[in-house]
Every structure is written in C-alpha cells, then in structure tokens.
Design a protein around this motif. Structure first.
Motif, mmCIF file in Angstrom:
data_model
loop_
_atom_site.group_PDB
_atom_site.id
_atom_site.type_symbol
_atom_site.label_atom_id
_atom_site.label_comp_id
_atom_site.label_asym_id
_atom_site.label_seq_id
_atom_site.Cartn_x
_atom_site.Cartn_y
_atom_site.Cartn_z
ATOM 1 N N ARG A 143 -41.542 -22.953 -48.301
ATOM 2 C CA ARG A 143 -41.039 -24.121 -47.563
ATOM 3 C C ARG A 143 -41.257 -25.408 -48.349
ATOM 4 O O ARG A 143 -40.376 -26.269 -48.410
ATOM 5 N N GLU A 144 -42.416 -25.532 -48.968
ATOM 6 C CA GLU A 144 -42.715 -26.735 -49.740
ATOM 7 C C GLU A 144 -41.791 -26.843 -50.954
ATOM 8 O O GLU A 144 -41.268 -27.923 -51.252
ATOM 9 N N TYR A 191 -38.785 -25.524 -51.284
ATOM 10 C CA TYR A 191 -37.444 -25.833 -50.787
ATOM 11 C C TYR A 191 -37.354 -27.300 -50.352
ATOM 12 O O TYR A 191 -36.385 -27.987 -50.661
ATOM 13 N N ARG A 192 -38.354 -27.773 -49.641
ATOM 14 C CA ARG A 192 -38.358 -29.135 -49.116
ATOM 15 C C ARG A 192 -38.203 -30.165 -50.229
ATOM 16 O O ARG A 192 -37.462 -31.143 -50.098
ATOM 17 N N PHE A 234 -37.213 -36.110 -47.687
ATOM 18 C CA PHE A 234 -37.891 -34.878 -48.061
ATOM 19 C C PHE A 234 -38.432 -34.128 -46.858
ATOM 20 O O PHE A 234 -39.244 -33.227 -47.006
ATOM 21 N N SER A 235 -37.981 -34.489 -45.664
ATOM 22 C CA SER A 235 -38.498 -33.830 -44.472
ATOM 23 C C SER A 235 -37.833 -32.467 -44.278
ATOM 24 O O SER A 235 -36.773 -32.185 -44.823
ATOM 25 N N PHE A 236 -38.472 -31.636 -43.480
ATOM 26 C CA PHE A 236 -37.938 -30.312 -43.164
ATOM 27 C C PHE A 236 -38.142 -30.056 -41.667
ATOM 28 O O PHE A 236 -38.975 -29.253 -41.265
ATOM 29 N N GLN A 258 -34.368 -29.720 -51.804
ATOM 30 C CA GLN A 258 -33.220 -29.595 -50.915
ATOM 31 C C GLN A 258 -32.170 -30.683 -51.092
ATOM 32 O O GLN A 258 -30.989 -30.459 -50.802
ATOM 33 N N LYS A 299 -33.395 -28.104 -39.332
ATOM 34 C CA LYS A 299 -33.004 -27.488 -40.597
ATOM 35 C C LYS A 299 -33.460 -26.035 -40.704
ATOM 36 O O LYS A 299 -33.186 -25.371 -41.685
#
Length: 111
Positions: free
Chosen positions: A79-80, A82-83, A3-5, A86, A9
C-alpha cells in the motif's frame, strides 16, 4: 500532488471483485500477479467528479505467509509503495479518459 489512499480508492465491492477475477486481464510481474480491468470514463462531466480513476485491492495469501503479522506487513508495504507512485498512473488514466480496477496478489514468499 495527492499522496493519500482513502477508502474510495480501495476496491471493496464483492460483486466488482468477483467480476474482476472472472473476466479481468492478468499480468505477472514477479513476485506479484496483477489482475486488472480497464473501462472508459468521462472526467469532464461534473457528475463523475467523484469517480476514482483507480481502485486497488491487495491480496497476500495465507498459503505463503502463515502469520497474520507477516501478511499485514506485506500489505502495508504494498500500500505504501502504491500510494507514493499512484500519481503517474492517475494522471495518465485521466488524460486518456480511462479507469482501472486492479487486484495485486503476492504469488510467493520471498520477502
């Protein structure tokens, strides 16, 4: 599940961003506009192991959110979201040997 971004990326290259906005396909999913470009990739090759299937850029224009605090909060929420979602997109792209660069742009100020 990862679950990292990380920075790898993120879509950061000015040349790639300019090419994306010049020739990318557009999709409107209110209140967001998505500009994307899909290309082929070979994930079985060892040299392309560092190749990210998805690179994303988030844009919140000053036109809609005058205060930087509001723009940063909206980008943080995007961002959260999407993260956390993803992995399904990445799995599908790897299965079909594709990669995608996309920009997600806010087009109104309904928070």
């Amino acid at each position: 599940m990862d679950f990292s971004f990380p920075k790898s990326k993120h879509l950061c290259s000015k040349m790639v961003i300019d090419r994306l906005f010049a020739s990318g396909d557009k999709l409107l999913v209110y209140p967001l506009r998505v500009v994307y470009s899909v290309s082929a990739a070979d994930y079985s090759d060892a040299d392309d192991a560092v190749l990210e299937p998805v690179r994303v850029l988030f844009v919140v224009p000053k036109r809609y959110y005058k205060h930087a605090v509001d723009r940063n909060r909206y980008k943080r929420l995007l961002r959260e979201s999407y993260r956390l979602q993803q992995n399904a997109l990445i799995d599908e792209l790897k299965k079909n040997n594709l990669r995608i660069d996309m920009a997600i742009i806010v087009i109104n100020n309904d928070f």
